[in-house]
Design an enzyme around this catalytic site. Structure first.
Site, PDB file in Angstrom:
ATOM      1  N   TYR A 156       0.836  -1.193   0.000  1.00  0.00           N
ATOM      2  CA  TYR A 156       0.000   0.000   0.000  1.00  0.00           C
ATOM      3  C   TYR A 156       0.875   1.250   0.000  1.00  0.00           C
ATOM      4  O   TYR A 156       0.662   2.185  -0.783  1.00  0.00           O
ATOM      5  CB  TYR A 156      -0.903  -0.001   1.233  1.00  0.00           C
ATOM      6  CG  TYR A 156      -1.766   1.237   1.374  1.00  0.00           C
ATOM      7  CD1 TYR A 156      -2.948   1.365   0.646  1.00  0.00           C
ATOM      8  CD2 TYR A 156      -1.401   2.276   2.231  1.00  0.00           C
ATOM      9  CE1 TYR A 156      -3.735   2.512   0.765  1.00  0.00           C
ATOM     10  CE2 TYR A 156      -2.187   3.410   2.361  1.00  0.00           C
ATOM     11  CZ  TYR A 156      -3.354   3.518   1.620  1.00  0.00           C
ATOM     12  OH  TYR A 156      -4.116   4.646   1.739  1.00  0.00           O
ATOM     13  N   ALA A 158       4.000   1.595  -0.919  1.00  0.00           N
ATOM     14  CA  ALA A 158       4.721   1.713  -2.188  1.00  0.00           C
ATOM     15  C   ALA A 158       3.801   2.240  -3.285  1.00  0.00           C
ATOM     16  O   ALA A 158       4.206   3.064  -4.113  1.00  0.00           O
ATOM     17  CB  ALA A 158       5.313   0.372  -2.584  1.00  0.00           C
TER      18      ALA A 158
END
Length: 262
Positions: A156, A158
């Site tokens: 999430y 990233a």
């Protein structure tokens, strides 16, 4: 006259939470909105509420990470409204807090597909319409998790860091066209995605600790994000471009520290 009077807008992830709050505000400010969500029941309810209050909304059940769906709902908005002035790429999933070494490539692929490829597709297919008319505002939902660690799981976080980079590179890709691209970076906001955090704290009697790491010492509400998105969508933000705006109670302004008593 609302500050979005006459604007033609698309909002994804509008079946609940931040997307629904933003759709309500856009309509109240005079925009015509095409609201999109995979949850058909939720997005129909959003549109029905807006239309019942005298606004103009069209509901579409679609997958924001599917190129065929994205092109279809953008085409629908243009045909229904006669053009497109604002696109808010808000749809996203969290992926939970699975430990890093237990995560799978498939988990990463699905989170990136919706959270990052989805905004890319929205930008790709909305921008040509906006560049032809010489103006437009595209807003994406990133997150404080894209700015610092420990605000979300690895995939999430990233994906949201990718959204911030996508916004910056896109703003420059549309150099001289009049199309603006920005992101909003919510902190801890009470939505369906974060419901376990809020509900768990209330069940334990720890509600007062929600948001304790930010200077305002509280969580936020979807309407507080919607207000910033509406600003970015409006002509009032005509000189704001390529930015990722935190709306997080001050969380991203600080490093960890011990509370002091004054």
């Amino acid at each position: 006259m609302g500050r979005l009077q006459g604007k033609r807008a698309i909002i994804t992830g509008a079946g609940s939470g931040i997307g629904r709050a933003t759709a309500r505000l856009f309509a109240a400010e005079g925009a015509s909105v095409l609201v999109v969500d995979r949850n058909a029941e939720g997005v129909e309810a959003t549109a029905a509420e807006i239309n019942a209050k005298g606004g103009k909304a069209i509901a579409v059940a679609a997958d924001a990470g599917s190129e065929a769906d994205v092109t279809a709902f953008i085409d629908k908005a243009v045909k229904a409204f006669g053009g497109l002035d604002v696109l808010y790429a808000n749809a996203g999933i969290s992926g939970g807090w699975t430990p890093l070494l237990e995560q799978t490539a498939e988990m990463w692929q699905e989170i990136l597909r919706i959270n990052l490829i989805g905004p890319f597709l929205a930008i790709k297919h909305a921008a040509p319409i906006m560049t032809k008319q010489g103006s437009g505002s595209i807003i994406c939902t990133a997150s404080v998790a894209g700015l610092r660690a420990n605000a979300g799981g690895s995939p999430y976080s990233a994906s949201k860091a990718g959204v911030i980079s996508l916004v910056q590179t896109s703003a420059n890709a549309f150099y001289g066209t009049g199309v603006r691209v920005n992101a909003v970076c919510p902190g801890l906001i009470e939505t369906g995605m974060t419901a376990p955090i809020f509900e768990g704290a209330r069940a334990r009697g720890n509600e007062g600790k929600i948001g304790q790491l930010n200077p305002l010492k509280r969580g936020g509400q979807p309407e507080e994000i919607a207000a910033v998105v509406a600003f970015l969508a409006s002509d009032e933000a005509s000189y704001v471009n390529g930015q990722a705006v935190p709306v997080d109670g001050g969380l991203s302004s600080t490093l960890p520290f011990a509370q002091q008593r004054f």
